[in-house]
Design an enzyme around this catalytic site. Sequence first.
Site, PDB file in Angstrom:
ATOM      1  CD  GLU A 166      26.659 -72.569  21.679  1.00 18.78           C
ATOM      2  OE1 GLU A 166      27.883 -72.538  21.502  1.00 18.78           O
ATOM      3  OE2 GLU A 166      25.866 -72.923  20.793  1.00 18.78           O
ATOM      4  CD  GLU A 273      20.976 -71.360  17.751  1.00 18.02           C
ATOM      5  OE1 GLU A 273      21.746 -72.189  17.231  1.00 18.02           O
ATOM      6  OE2 GLU A 273      21.388 -70.444  18.491  1.00 18.02           O
TER       7      GLU A 273
HETATM    8  C1  GLA Z   1      25.082 -72.354  17.626  1.00 16.09           C
HETATM    9  C2  GLA Z   1      24.946 -70.862  17.547  1.00 16.09           C
HETATM   10  C3  GLA Z   1      24.372 -70.439  16.256  1.00 16.09           C
HETATM   11  C4  GLA Z   1      24.956 -71.163  15.096  1.00 16.09           C
HETATM   12  C5  GLA Z   1      24.839 -72.629  15.306  1.00 16.09           C
HETATM   13  C6  GLA Z   1      25.350 -73.313  14.092  1.00 16.09           C
HETATM   14  O1  GLA Z   1      23.919 -72.962  17.908  1.00 16.09           O
HETATM   15  O2  GLA Z   1      24.170 -70.321  18.570  1.00 16.09           O
HETATM   16  O3  GLA Z   1      24.608 -69.089  16.086  1.00 16.09           O
HETATM   17  O4  GLA Z   1      26.295 -70.825  14.913  1.00 16.09           O
HETATM   18  O5  GLA Z   1      25.569 -72.934  16.461  1.00 16.09           O
HETATM   19  O6  GLA Z   1      25.047 -72.629  12.911  1.00 16.09           O
END
Ligand code: GLA
Length: 368
Positions: A166, A273
């Site tokens: 990020e 994710e």
């Molecule tokens: C981001 C992170 C994850 C997690 C999510 C929320 O996507 O990459 O590790 O913390 O936020 O759980």
Amino acid sequence: MFIKFYSPPIRKIGFCFLLLVPLAAICQPPKAADPDKGLKDYYQSFFPMGVAIRPQSVSGPEAALILKHFSSITAENAMKMGPIHPKENEFFWKDADVIADFAQANKLKLRGHTLCWHNQTPNWLFKDDQGKDVTKEVLLKRLKEHITAVVTRYKGKIYAWDVVNEVIDDDDSKYFRESPWYKIAGEEFVEKAFLYAHEADPNALLFYNDYNTESAGKRDRIYKMLKGLLEKKVPIHGVGLQAHWSIFSPTEDELRQSIEKFSSLGLQLQFTELDISVYQSEHSRRDRRADESDVLTPEMEAKQIEQYKMAFKLFREYKDKITGVTFWNVSDKSTWLDNFPVRGRKNYPLLFDQNYNPKKAYWEVVRF
Ligand code: GLA
């Protein structure tokens, strides 16, 4: 119910044989209803199916569900910088080890998450003894020490790492996020992180990981950064598209464009994710309003089914580009979205319900 239907008494089997071919087919269980098959089995010829887990997930009903449906795991929090490296000379390995041992014992693939991020990161990294910001040189030295220690510990056990998480801003008028990493070290910390990880484990696949990758502006800026890394021959092998989605977005077209654009760089893609919130996307934390219900309505459920169907249809279509799909949490019983962005608002983002049973969306995902 299935057992009753699919294990007919002998005289009914005889009757079945007398029927013509099309009707005989009805005696076979539909592909999607095989009770012994898990998600990973339906997708065996496509990509590994993964899930983010906590150390507590390695026993009890959650463990059983993980082993039935998934072939890959990620530590939800245990390998992040804060939890695993709370002080400069102190590592906390226990939770991460529990998860790595569970993967080894059950022959699951293990993704590492994450070596460099601006959240859940300890403050000591950025400060000197007087509480002032460290220099770029000191910060990169600390980054190298951190990455070397963590990657070396799990060398040969973790096949792929989210190296940097990020770094691109959500605002289209900006480029890099104004994190302490960026403020102290500029853009260079990104390539350094990949180099350090590659030095520590030359066999690990290295990923850049981000969210909102289906928004046109952010997609373009992430693409630009990745292209720059590849031109500099930085060791990077893939891009992780987080896929924290909602029943309202992304559209099929937006998702297709992201897959096409990122894979055009020659990088492998993983959806790292995945969850599909039943609410509108929001990114800032807030309290729940008094009039705000968190009951799952039939409309939300129907939209979620459509969104999951759409996503997996594209995942299958692009199986040559996609090397993994990972869900963020196991079941609706407990997910990070129960408290984010709205504190205390229940969400239902996954394929398994609060009793660990497959939801209707699950059956649509495996029916193809
Ligand atoms: C981001 C992170 C994850 C997690 C999510 C929320 O996507 O990459 O590790 O913390 O936020 O759980």
